[in-house]
Each structure stands twice: as structure tokens, then as C-alpha cells.
Design a protein around this motif. Structure first.
Motif, PDB file in Angstrom:
ATOM      1  N   ASP A  36       4.363   6.203  -9.154  1.00  0.00           N
ATOM      2  CA  ASP A  36       3.672   7.300  -8.475  1.00  0.00           C
ATOM      3  C   ASP A  36       4.269   7.496  -7.077  1.00  0.00           C
ATOM      4  OD1 ASP A  36       1.787   9.239  -7.859  1.00  0.00           O
ATOM      5  OD2 ASP A  36       0.173   7.804  -7.444  1.00  0.00           O
ATOM      6  N   ALA A  37       4.442   6.362  -6.353  1.00  0.00           N
ATOM      7  CA  ALA A  37       5.019   6.433  -4.999  1.00  0.00           C
ATOM      8  C   ALA A  37       6.428   7.028  -5.055  1.00  0.00           C
ATOM      9  CB  ALA A  37       5.040   5.047  -4.369  1.00  0.00           C
ATOM     10  N   LEU A  38       7.215   6.553  -6.018  1.00  0.00           N
ATOM     11  CA  LEU A  38       8.601   7.020  -6.158  1.00  0.00           C
ATOM     12  C   LEU A  38       8.634   8.517  -6.485  1.00  0.00           C
ATOM     13  CD1 LEU A  38      11.277   5.576  -5.868  1.00  0.00           C
ATOM     14  CD2 LEU A  38      11.292   5.181  -8.325  1.00  0.00           C
ATOM     15  N   ASP A  39       7.742   8.952  -7.366  1.00  0.00           N
ATOM     16  CA  ASP A  39       7.675  10.373  -7.722  1.00  0.00           C
ATOM     17  C   ASP A  39       7.331  11.238  -6.513  1.00  0.00           C
ATOM     18  OD1 ASP A  39       8.319   9.820 -10.303  1.00  0.00           O
ATOM     19  OD2 ASP A  39       6.256   9.914 -11.079  1.00  0.00           O
ATOM     20  N   ARG A  40       6.637  10.643  -5.550  1.00  0.00           N
ATOM     21  CA  ARG A  40       6.312  11.390  -4.335  1.00  0.00           C
ATOM     22  C   ARG A  40       7.366  11.188  -3.257  1.00  0.00           C
ATOM     23  NH1 ARG A  40       0.520  12.346  -3.735  1.00  0.00           N
ATOM     24  NH2 ARG A  40      -0.496  11.948  -5.710  1.00  0.00           N
ATOM     25  N   GLY A  41       8.447  10.543  -3.622  1.00  0.00           N
ATOM     26  CA  GLY A  41       9.583  10.436  -2.702  1.00  0.00           C
ATOM     27  C   GLY A  41       9.584   9.200  -1.829  1.00  0.00           C
ATOM     28  N   ILE A  42       8.742   8.203  -2.181  1.00  0.00           N
ATOM     29  CA  ILE A  42       8.711   6.977  -1.372  1.00  0.00           C
ATOM     30  C   ILE A  42       9.475   5.870  -2.107  1.00  0.00           C
ATOM     31  CG2 ILE A  42       7.241   5.221  -0.309  1.00  0.00           C
ATOM     32  CD1 ILE A  42       5.009   7.356  -0.222  1.00  0.00           C
ATOM     33  N   ARG A  99      -4.332   8.700  -3.040  1.00  0.00           N
ATOM     34  CA  ARG A  99      -4.287   7.269  -3.364  1.00  0.00           C
ATOM     35  C   ARG A  99      -3.134   7.081  -4.318  1.00  0.00           C
ATOM     36  NH1 ARG A  99      -8.567   4.344  -2.015  1.00  0.00           N
ATOM     37  NH2 ARG A  99      -7.893   2.605  -3.282  1.00  0.00           N
ATOM     38  N   LEU A 100      -2.272   6.155  -4.018  1.00  0.00           N
ATOM     39  CA  LEU A 100      -1.152   5.909  -4.927  1.00  0.00           C
ATOM     40  C   LEU A 100      -1.625   4.980  -6.032  1.00  0.00           C
ATOM     41  CD1 LEU A 100       1.627   5.447  -2.239  1.00  0.00           C
ATOM     42  CD2 LEU A 100       1.330   7.388  -3.782  1.00  0.00           C
ATOM     43  N   THR A 101      -1.218   5.286  -7.254  1.00  0.00           N
ATOM     44  CA  THR A 101      -1.736   4.508  -8.375  1.00  0.00           C
ATOM     45  C   THR A 101      -0.726   3.495  -8.912  1.00  0.00           C
ATOM     46  OG1 THR A 101      -1.011   6.271  -9.852  1.00  0.00           O
ATOM     47  CG2 THR A 101      -3.311   6.325  -9.125  1.00  0.00           C
ATOM     48  N   ILE A 139       0.847  -1.206   0.000  1.00  0.00           N
ATOM     49  CA  ILE A 139       0.000   0.000   0.000  1.00  0.00           C
ATOM     50  C   ILE A 139       0.883   1.256   0.000  1.00  0.00           C
ATOM     51  CG2 ILE A 139      -1.652   1.332   1.385  1.00  0.00           C
ATOM     52  CD1 ILE A 139      -2.885  -1.401   2.212  1.00  0.00           C
ATOM     53  N   ILE A 140       1.923   1.247   0.834  1.00  0.00           N
ATOM     54  CA  ILE A 140       2.791   2.434   0.907  1.00  0.00           C
ATOM     55  C   ILE A 140       3.631   2.573  -0.365  1.00  0.00           C
ATOM     56  CG2 ILE A 140       4.621   3.583   2.229  1.00  0.00           C
ATOM     57  CD1 ILE A 140       3.674   2.106   4.710  1.00  0.00           C
ATOM     58  N   ALA A 141       3.961   1.426  -0.993  1.00  0.00           N
ATOM     59  CA  ALA A 141       4.815   1.452  -2.190  1.00  0.00           C
ATOM     60  C   ALA A 141       4.025   1.679  -3.477  1.00  0.00           C
ATOM     61  CB  ALA A 141       5.604   0.141  -2.291  1.00  0.00           C
ATOM     62  N   GLY A 142       2.700   1.744  -3.369  1.00  0.00           N
ATOM     63  CA  GLY A 142       1.893   2.041  -4.553  1.00  0.00           C
ATOM     64  C   GLY A 142       1.524   0.826  -5.397  1.00  0.00           C
ATOM     65  N   LEU A 143       1.805  -0.382  -4.871  1.00  0.00           N
ATOM     66  CA  LEU A 143       1.466  -1.590  -5.637  1.00  0.00           C
ATOM     67  C   LEU A 143      -0.008  -1.950  -5.524  1.00  0.00           C
ATOM     68  CD1 LEU A 143       4.655  -3.529  -4.872  1.00  0.00           C
ATOM     69  CD2 LEU A 143       3.489  -3.861  -7.037  1.00  0.00           C
ATOM     70  N   HIS A 144      -0.585  -1.707  -4.333  1.00  0.00           N
ATOM     71  CA  HIS A 144      -1.999  -1.986  -4.106  1.00  0.00           C
ATOM     72  C   HIS A 144      -2.673  -0.754  -3.524  1.00  0.00           C
ATOM     73  CE1 HIS A 144      -1.554  -6.083  -5.008  1.00  0.00           C
ATOM     74  NE2 HIS A 144      -1.179  -6.545  -3.839  1.00  0.00           N
ATOM     75  N   GLY A 145      -3.892  -0.490  -3.964  1.00  0.00           N
ATOM     76  CA  GLY A 145      -4.668   0.570  -3.330  1.00  0.00           C
ATOM     77  C   GLY A 145      -5.282   0.042  -2.042  1.00  0.00           C
ATOM     78  N   HIS A 146      -5.570   0.948  -1.085  1.00  0.00           N
ATOM     79  CA  HIS A 146      -6.253   0.504   0.135  1.00  0.00           C
ATOM     80  C   HIS A 146      -7.758   0.555  -0.107  1.00  0.00           C
ATOM     81  CE1 HIS A 146      -5.353   4.777   0.211  1.00  0.00           C
ATOM     82  NE2 HIS A 146      -6.373   4.989   1.012  1.00  0.00           N
ATOM     83  N   ASP A 147      -8.492  -0.299   0.619  1.00  0.00           N
ATOM     84  CA  ASP A 147      -9.950  -0.365   0.425  1.00  0.00           C
ATOM     85  C   ASP A 147     -10.685   0.597   1.348  1.00  0.00           C
ATOM     86  OD1 ASP A 147      -9.532  -2.447  -1.314  1.00  0.00           O
ATOM     87  OD2 ASP A 147      -9.726  -3.967   0.250  1.00  0.00           O
ATOM     88  N   ALA A 148     -10.113   0.872   2.506  1.00  0.00           N
ATOM     89  CA  ALA A 148     -10.766   1.765   3.465  1.00  0.00           C
ATOM     90  C   ALA A 148      -9.699   2.515   4.244  1.00  0.00           C
ATOM     91  CB  ALA A 148     -11.638   0.949   4.421  1.00  0.00           C
ATOM     92  N   GLY A 149     -10.118   3.582   4.920  1.00  0.00           N
ATOM     93  CA  GLY A 149      -9.167   4.397   5.665  1.00  0.00           C
ATOM     94  C   GLY A 149      -8.512   5.430   4.765  1.00  0.00           C
ATOM     95  N   THR A 150      -7.559   6.173   5.318  1.00  0.00           N
ATOM     96  CA  THR A 150      -6.920   7.221   4.519  1.00  0.00           C
ATOM     97  C   THR A 150      -5.406   7.086   4.517  1.00  0.00           C
ATOM     98  OG1 THR A 150      -6.887   8.670   6.451  1.00  0.00           O
ATOM     99  CG2 THR A 150      -8.723   8.958   4.919  1.00  0.00           C
ATOM    100  N   LEU A 151      -4.842   7.537   3.404  1.00  0.00           N
ATOM    101  CA  LEU A 151      -3.384   7.639   3.265  1.00  0.00           C
ATOM    102  C   LEU A 151      -3.079   9.102   2.992  1.00  0.00           C
ATOM    103  CD1 LEU A 151      -0.438   6.739   2.568  1.00  0.00           C
ATOM    104  CD2 LEU A 151      -1.264   6.176   0.288  1.00  0.00           C
ATOM    105  N   ARG A 152      -2.259   9.697   3.851  1.00  0.00           N
ATOM    106  CA  ARG A 152      -1.852  11.088   3.611  1.00  0.00           C
ATOM    107  C   ARG A 152      -0.359  11.134   3.388  1.00  0.00           C
ATOM    108  NH1 ARG A 152      -5.687  11.912   7.463  1.00  0.00           N
ATOM    109  NH2 ARG A 152      -7.462  13.134   6.722  1.00  0.00           N
TER     110      ARG A 152
END
Ligand code: ADP
Length: 268
Positions: A86-92, A80-82, A60-73
Motif C-alpha cells: 500500500d505504501a509503495l503504491d502511494r509512492g513511499i 492509514r497504510l495497510t 508506520i511510514i512504510a506501512g508495516l504497522h498502523g499508528h494508534d493515535a494522531g494522523t498520517l497524511r
């Protein structure tokens, strides 16, 4: 939920913040009600046994899977990471246990794999090998990693050394958040210590680190926050001043489950 103290880091905006995140695979509930914060210059440890949901959380944090509930900030912004890109572009940046390297290529070549600097123009454009060698050496030294020779094939390095190169690479390419998937799982005591030293070095460079592990001792050596998962649910979320190493070890050992097992084995 974070248990941060008023004097602690609670008021700063987290680099990554998950709140009540859940993920389901078909009928399997892999994660439920998981919250965590990752702060610049801090190490958030995620601890759990097999099947606890650690890999799902990483994905979820690496952008491989979207989360079904809750929030990611990310830096306060709900998102939502796609994709991993996308995750890498945001510095993760995520470093997986089975590092994707080309074993026969030199260390410096692996360091720049996919982002090679070139020089010259038109048909004379070619890889700037001198720059790559020099930069690799400098990036490793910046974290205090003194590799004998960046020309040796990366396959000849120990598992621990390869993890260290991957950490230095993420720092060099400007990651803000470094996710490490059980970097010490396959290593002996000495090599684990070396890897943890560079985890601390990345933290001291101001990165926010997520350290996945099932070893409470390794977690406690570098961690500021500890999130405990068991069978997909969060069973604990502590700041360092909220839990001792003994308590963390006891929780990881299964707490009351372990006590029951000890009792049962003693009887038989
Ligand atoms: P860990 O990394 O802590 O061992 P995982 O995140 O791999 O835990 O797994 C959590 C739960 O989700 C397990 O019950 C596992 O069987 C299930 N799971 C993981 N990935 C999938 C998948 N792709 N499809 C179905 N179930 C999955």
C-alpha cells in the motif's frame, strides 16, 4: 510545530505529514506525540539513540504497522497504510539497512527483482535481459553512480555501493518519498560521504527523503528538517534555520545527561 518560516516550504502540501502520532506495543509505549513533514525536494532527518523509536516510526511510514493515535497524511489526504505494498503504491519506498538482495545475482538482476520486463509472447516469453542491463546502467548514471560493471554479483559491491543501487532503484521505479534506514550506520567516512551524495541526488530529483540516522554530522550535511526522538517522544523538531550543527550534536549527545556524566567521571 514544524517551525517553518513564512518564506520557507510551510505553505506547500507535504508529501507525508505525521501529526502527534503514537504507537504502543502491548504495554510498551514506543512512540508518542511525534510530528514530522516530508516535502518534495527536501530531506527530513530523524535522529535518535537506540530505543528512541526510529524503527517504529519507519514501520508506520512504510506501512508495516498502523499508528494508534494522531494522523498520517499523504499529499494532504488523511490515511492509514495497510501494508508495505500500500505504501509503495502511494509512492513511499523504504530502503532498509540490511538490504534484501540476492548476493550471487548480478546488479541488474537485483535492480529488477520482482518487476522484470519480459518480451516475446506465449511460450517464447522471456526476460528482456538486454533492456534490464541497459536500464540499470542508465538509472545508476542518472544519479551519477558510475558502477564498473552491472554484470558483477551484487554481493561483490561494498555496503555503500549497494545502498546507492537501492536509492537509484527507488528513483527509477517512481518513488515520491524515499525512506532510508540508517544508510551510513555500518560505513566508514568515505563511503558514508558517497551515500550522502546520492541522498542529495535523490532530493535534487524532487523526491522527499526521510533519513534515519544517529549521526548529527551526516544529518546536517543533507538535512532541511530535523526531528529528534528520545525514548519514544519527540524532543525537537527544527527546520535548518532553527538549529546549528553544534546544537544538534549537543542534543544528540544527550545534552544535560552528557554534562552530568562528564561531571561524574571527573570526580571519580
Ligand atoms: P530505535 O529504532 O530508535 O532503536 P525502536 O522503534 O526499535 O527504537 O524501539 C522503541 C521502543 O519500543 C523500545 O523501547 C523498544 O523496546 C520498543 N519496541 C520496539 N518494537 C517492539 C515490539 N515489537 N514489541 C514490544 N516493544 C517494542
Amino acid at each position: 510545530m514544524t517551525g517553518g518560516t513564512a518564506a520557507g516550504t510551510a505553505e506547500r502540501t507535504a508529501l507525508v505529514e505525521l501529526t502527534d502520532v503514537a504507537k504502543q506495543y502491548g504495554n510498551v509505549r514506543a512512540l508518542e506525540g511525534v510530528s514530522l513533514e516530508v516535502h518534495a525536494g527536501g530531506v527530513t532527518c530523524v535522529l535518535g539513540d537506540n530505543g528512541a523509536g526510529k524503527s517504529t516510526l519507519i514501520k508506520i511510514i512504510a506501512g508495516l504497522h498502523g499508528h494508534d493515535a494522531g494522523t498520517l497524511r499523504i499529499e494532504g489526504e488523511e490515511t492509514r497504510l495497510t501494508s508495505p505494498r500500500d505504501a509503495l503504491d502511494r509512492g513511499i519506498a523504504t530502503v532498509y539497512q540490511d538490504l534484501a538482495v540476492v548476493p550471487l545475482m548480478p546488479v541488474w538482476r537485483n535492480f529488477f527483482l520482482g518487476s522484470e520486463p519480459r518480451r516475446g509472447a506465449g511460450p517464447f516469453r522471456r526476460l528482456d535481459t538486454g533492456l534490464m542491463r541497459r536500464t540499470t546502467r542508465e538509472a545508476l548514471l542518472r544519479l551519477g553512480i558510475d558502477l564498473r560493471d552491472v554484470d558483477q554479483p551484487i554481493g561483490t559491491l561494498s555496503g555503500g555501493e549497494r545502498q546507492c543501487v537501492a536509492i537509484a532503484r527507488a528513483v527509477h521505479f517512481g518513488a515520491k518519498v524515499l525512506v532510508l534506514d540508517e544508510p551510513t550506520a555500518a560505513l566508514g567516512v568515505k563511503q558514508s560521504g558517497v551515500v550522502l551524495k546520492y541522498v542529495a541526488a535523490a532530493r535534487d530529483e524532487g523526491l522527499g527523503v526521510v533519513l534515519i540516522t544517529h549521526n548529527p554530522h551526516h544529518a546536517y550535511l543533507v538535512g532541511d528538517r530535523f526531528v529528534l526522538l528520545r525514548r519514544g517522544t519527540m524532543v525537537g523538531n527544527y527546520t535548518r534555520d532553527g538549529i546549528t550543527l553544534d546544537e544538534l550534536t549537543q542534543q544528540m549527545a544527550g545534552g544535560s545527561d552528557l554534562d552530568a556524566l562528564v561531571h561524574e567521571l571527573r570526580r571519580s
